[in-house]
Design a protein around this motif. Structure first.
Motif, PDB file in Angstrom:
ATOM      1  N   GLU A 100       0.848  -1.201   0.000  1.00 58.69           N
ATOM      2  CA  GLU A 100       0.000   0.000   0.000  1.00 58.69           C
ATOM      3  C   GLU A 100       0.881   1.248   0.000  1.00 58.69           C
ATOM      4  O   GLU A 100       1.400   1.669   1.035  1.00 58.69           O
ATOM      5  N   LYS A 101       1.055   1.852  -1.169  1.00 56.42           N
ATOM      6  CA  LYS A 101       1.852   3.065  -1.290  1.00 56.42           C
ATOM      7  C   LYS A 101       0.952   4.290  -1.093  1.00 56.42           C
ATOM      8  O   LYS A 101      -0.093   4.420  -1.741  1.00 56.42           O
ATOM      9  N   PHE A 102       1.345   5.195  -0.198  1.00 58.82           N
ATOM     10  CA  PHE A 102       0.536   6.385   0.060  1.00 58.82           C
ATOM     11  C   PHE A 102       1.392   7.456   0.720  1.00 58.82           C
ATOM     12  O   PHE A 102       2.509   7.185   1.185  1.00 58.82           O
ATOM     13  N   ASP A 103       0.862   8.666   0.756  1.00 60.53           N
ATOM     14  CA  ASP A 103       1.541   9.797   1.394  1.00 60.53           C
ATOM     15  C   ASP A 103       1.259   9.743   2.895  1.00 60.53           C
ATOM     16  O   ASP A 103       0.166  10.065   3.344  1.00 60.53           O
ATOM     17  N   GLY A 104       2.259   9.376   3.672  1.00 58.04           N
ATOM     18  CA  GLY A 104       2.082   9.244   5.111  1.00 58.04           C
ATOM     19  C   GLY A 104       1.806  10.539   5.824  1.00 58.04           C
ATOM     20  O   GLY A 104       1.336  10.536   6.980  1.00 58.04           O
ATOM     21  N   ASN A 105       2.058  11.661   5.180  1.00 56.57           N
ATOM     22  CA  ASN A 105       1.812  12.958   5.808  1.00 56.57           C
ATOM     23  C   ASN A 105       0.411  13.501   5.521  1.00 56.57           C
ATOM     24  O   ASN A 105       0.056  14.568   6.008  1.00 56.57           O
ATOM     25  N   ASP A 106      -0.354  12.772   4.738  1.00 52.99           N
ATOM     26  CA  ASP A 106      -1.716  13.189   4.387  1.00 52.99           C
ATOM     27  C   ASP A 106      -2.705  12.364   5.223  1.00 52.99           C
ATOM     28  O   ASP A 106      -2.828  11.143   5.034  1.00 52.99           O
ATOM     29  N   PRO A 107      -3.429  13.001   6.157  1.00 55.95           N
ATOM     30  CA  PRO A 107      -4.358  12.267   7.020  1.00 55.95           C
ATOM     31  C   PRO A 107      -5.405  11.461   6.246  1.00 55.95           C
ATOM     32  O   PRO A 107      -5.739  10.334   6.631  1.00 55.95           O
ATOM     33  N   THR A 108      -5.938  12.036   5.172  1.00 58.56           N
ATOM     34  CA  THR A 108      -6.944  11.333   4.373  1.00 58.56           C
ATOM     35  C   THR A 108      -6.344  10.100   3.710  1.00 58.56           C
ATOM     36  O   THR A 108      -6.969   9.025   3.670  1.00 58.56           O
ATOM     37  N   ALA A 109      -5.128  10.246   3.197  1.00 61.83           N
ATOM     38  CA  ALA A 109      -4.447   9.116   2.551  1.00 61.83           C
ATOM     39  C   ALA A 109      -4.141   8.021   3.575  1.00 61.83           C
ATOM     40  O   ALA A 109      -4.249   6.824   3.266  1.00 61.83           O
ATOM     41  N   ARG A 110      -3.779   8.406   4.795  1.00 62.59           N
ATOM     42  CA  ARG A 110      -3.500   7.424   5.842  1.00 62.59           C
ATOM     43  C   ARG A 110      -4.748   6.626   6.181  1.00 62.59           C
ATOM     44  O   ARG A 110      -4.697   5.402   6.342  1.00 62.59           O
ATOM     45  N   GLU A 111      -5.865   7.317   6.287  1.00 61.28           N
ATOM     46  CA  GLU A 111      -7.130   6.656   6.614  1.00 61.28           C
ATOM     47  C   GLU A 111      -7.528   5.663   5.531  1.00 61.28           C
ATOM     48  O   GLU A 111      -7.936   4.525   5.819  1.00 61.28           O
ATOM     49  N   LEU A 112      -7.398   6.076   4.262  1.00 69.70           N
ATOM     50  CA  LEU A 112      -7.759   5.210   3.149  1.00 69.70           C
ATOM     51  C   LEU A 112      -6.822   4.010   3.073  1.00 69.70           C
ATOM     52  O   LEU A 112      -7.269   2.872   2.845  1.00 69.70           O
ATOM     53  N   ALA A 113      -5.527   4.235   3.288  1.00 76.93           N
ATOM     54  CA  ALA A 113      -4.551   3.148   3.226  1.00 76.93           C
ATOM     55  C   ALA A 113      -4.818   2.102   4.308  1.00 76.93           C
ATOM     56  O   ALA A 113      -4.732   0.896   4.052  1.00 76.93           O
ATOM     57  N   ALA A 151      -7.689   1.423   5.682  1.00 80.96           N
ATOM     58  CA  ALA A 151      -8.909   0.697   5.290  1.00 80.96           C
ATOM     59  C   ALA A 151      -8.582  -0.332   4.205  1.00 80.96           C
ATOM     60  O   ALA A 151      -9.106  -1.466   4.227  1.00 80.96           O
ATOM     61  N   ASN A 152      -7.724   0.050   3.258  1.00 79.39           N
ATOM     62  CA  ASN A 152      -7.349  -0.883   2.195  1.00 79.39           C
ATOM     63  C   ASN A 152      -6.560  -2.074   2.751  1.00 79.39           C
ATOM     64  O   ASN A 152      -6.757  -3.217   2.318  1.00 79.39           O
ATOM     65  N   MET A 153      -5.668  -1.813   3.693  1.00 78.23           N
ATOM     66  CA  MET A 153      -4.904  -2.902   4.295  1.00 78.23           C
ATOM     67  C   MET A 153      -5.828  -3.849   5.051  1.00 78.23           C
ATOM     68  O   MET A 153      -5.695  -5.071   4.972  1.00 78.23           O
ATOM     69  N   ARG A 154      -6.771  -3.285   5.787  1.00 80.95           N
ATOM     70  CA  ARG A 154      -7.740  -4.121   6.526  1.00 80.95           C
ATOM     71  C   ARG A 154      -8.519  -4.998   5.556  1.00 80.95           C
ATOM     72  O   ARG A 154      -8.770  -6.184   5.830  1.00 80.95           O
ATOM     73  N   ALA A 155      -8.905  -4.429   4.408  1.00 80.75           N
ATOM     74  CA  ALA A 155      -9.692  -5.183   3.426  1.00 80.75           C
ATOM     75  C   ALA A 155      -8.875  -6.336   2.854  1.00 80.75           C
ATOM     76  O   ALA A 155      -9.396  -7.451   2.671  1.00 80.75           O
ATOM     77  N   ARG A 156      -7.592  -6.098   2.566  1.00 74.64           N
ATOM     78  CA  ARG A 156      -6.733  -7.158   2.051  1.00 74.64           C
ATOM     79  C   ARG A 156      -6.628  -8.318   3.051  1.00 74.64           C
ATOM     80  O   ARG A 156      -6.721  -9.485   2.684  1.00 74.64           O
ATOM     81  N   VAL A 157      -6.419  -7.948   4.307  1.00 73.52           N
ATOM     82  CA  VAL A 157      -6.253  -8.973   5.332  1.00 73.52           C
ATOM     83  C   VAL A 157      -7.546  -9.755   5.554  1.00 73.52           C
ATOM     84  O   VAL A 157      -7.537 -10.986   5.633  1.00 73.52           O
TER      85      VAL A 157
END
Length: 370
Positions: free
Chosen positions: A220-233, A235-241
């Motif tokens: 999951e590649k994302f901008d760690g400094n962006d709160p919205t991107a962190r939240e989406l990432a 959620a995506n990791m949870r979905a994969r698992v």
């Protein structure tokens, strides 16, 4: 001279799920602690008090334990742990990089020196998910043998699950119904359902999911400094698992009379347990065997997922080395809590290495009786 007590290397290509039989070396005696003393009555049973060693080379860490048997298990005489990130970049390339190999070989060279200085007579060294997946895993194993003298055994996911259970099962709480033991690794996560009604826990079902803190984070590649991107990432990791857990979750018994006991062994659970206790630095003595309310674990996971990498790095017991990986571990832990409705989480700072030591000592004791 160290005896390498391991079968021929085996290869396995990712996640597995199967029912397996009772562990071959189910332990029924207690583990000794670092400060335990050797009983004088041991002289007849272990006259030479041989030194045993276990090396666990995972996707993220290289760990060593050296121990001697005692009346209530074993006494640890030396230990070593280093983050090597062997699986760094593996998701993208399918190979172990030269830099990752260099880090792992450097750590294993230290382990080899400790084996010699401690006069270890029987050892087993295992490698797990990164070497199972990598197309150049065998090449790496050969390099380790040539440069350090250590013969790494690439164990199957099934063997990894069995050893993890063997190493930490003594910390399971008593209760009704089956219990779930989990090990969140760097490249995979093992979930093991055990029946504790007999003299020793019996494995009745298990899963090796192809997601660990390294593989999930790198997926999951994302901008760690962006709160919205962190939240989406997150959620995506949870979905994969959750997708990888789905088939196993459908088989889990949901009996109303069950206590839904849960025991975890991994850096994720020990780190979150440390934050639960608000420790200024990690202390195995208070973490190993701790019981943490599930709600607390979920609250800490949510807090860490919300933080930026820089904020996580400033948190005691995490630091820069694990700031980027702990969120992946939280996503896996949250998913485990979703499929197994436990009210409490048992925490174990022990696992594969302890399982190896128990197996070595048990096997050697049986041979000496013949």
């Amino acid at each position: 001279m160290v005896d390498e007590a391991s079968p021929s290397p085996q290869r396995n290509n990712g996640g597995e799920s199967a029912r397996i039989s009772r562990p071959k070396h189910a332990a029924t005696h207690k583990n000794g602690s670092r400060n335990a003393s050797v009983s004088r009555r041991n002289n007849g049973r272990w006259p030479k008090l041989r030194s045993y060693a276990a090396i666990d080379l995972g996707t993220n860490n290289c760990r060593l334990l050296v121990a001697k048997p005692s009346s209530d298990g074993f006494i640890v005489t030396d230990a070593f742990s280093r983050v090597v990130r062997l699986g760094e970049g593996l998701i993208e390339t399918g190979r172990i990089s030269n830099r990752a190999m260099d880090r792992a070989v450097a750590a294993l060279s230290i382990c080899a020196d400790k084996l010699r200085r401690r006069n270890v007579t029987l050892a087993r060294s295992v490698a797990t998910e990164a070497c199972r997946r990598a197309s150049n895993g065998d090449k790496f194993i050969n390099r380790v043998r040539e440069e350090t003298g250590i013969a790494l055994d690439i164990i199957t996911a099934e063997e990894e699950a069995r050893l993890a259970v063997l190493g930490c099962q003594i910390l399971l709480e008593p209760g009704q119904g089956p219990a779930l033991i989990f090990d969140i690794g760097g490249g995979s996560t093992e979930l093991v359902l055990v029946d504790t009604s007999g003299a020793a826990p019996e494995i009745i079902d298990w899963l090796s999911a192809p997601w660990g803190v390294v593989s999930l984070t790198e997926s999951e590649k994302f901008d760690g400094n962006d709160p919205t991107a962190r939240e989406l990432a997150f959620a995506n990791m949870r979905a994969r698992v959750m997708d990888s857990f789905a088939e196993f979750a459908d088989r889990l018994p949901m009996d109303e009379g069950s206590d839904f006991r849960l025991l975890g062994t991994s850096g994720t659970v020990t780190t979150l347990a440390s934050l639960h206790l608000k420790l200024p630095q990690y202390d195995r003595r208070v973490i190993d065997g701790l019981i943490v309310p599930t709600d607390s674990m979920r609250d800490i996971s949510a807090m860490l997922a919300h933080c930026s990498p820089a904020e996580r790095a400033e948190i005691p017991c995490i630091g820069k080395e694990r700031a980027d990986l702990v969120v992946g571990g939280c996503a896996i832990l949250d998913s485990i809590l979703d499929i197994w409705p436990a009210n409490r989480v048992g925490v174990a700072d022990r696992g594969i290495r302890e399982g190896i030591l128990r197996s070595l000592m048990s096997s050697n004791e049986n041979r000496s009786r013949r």
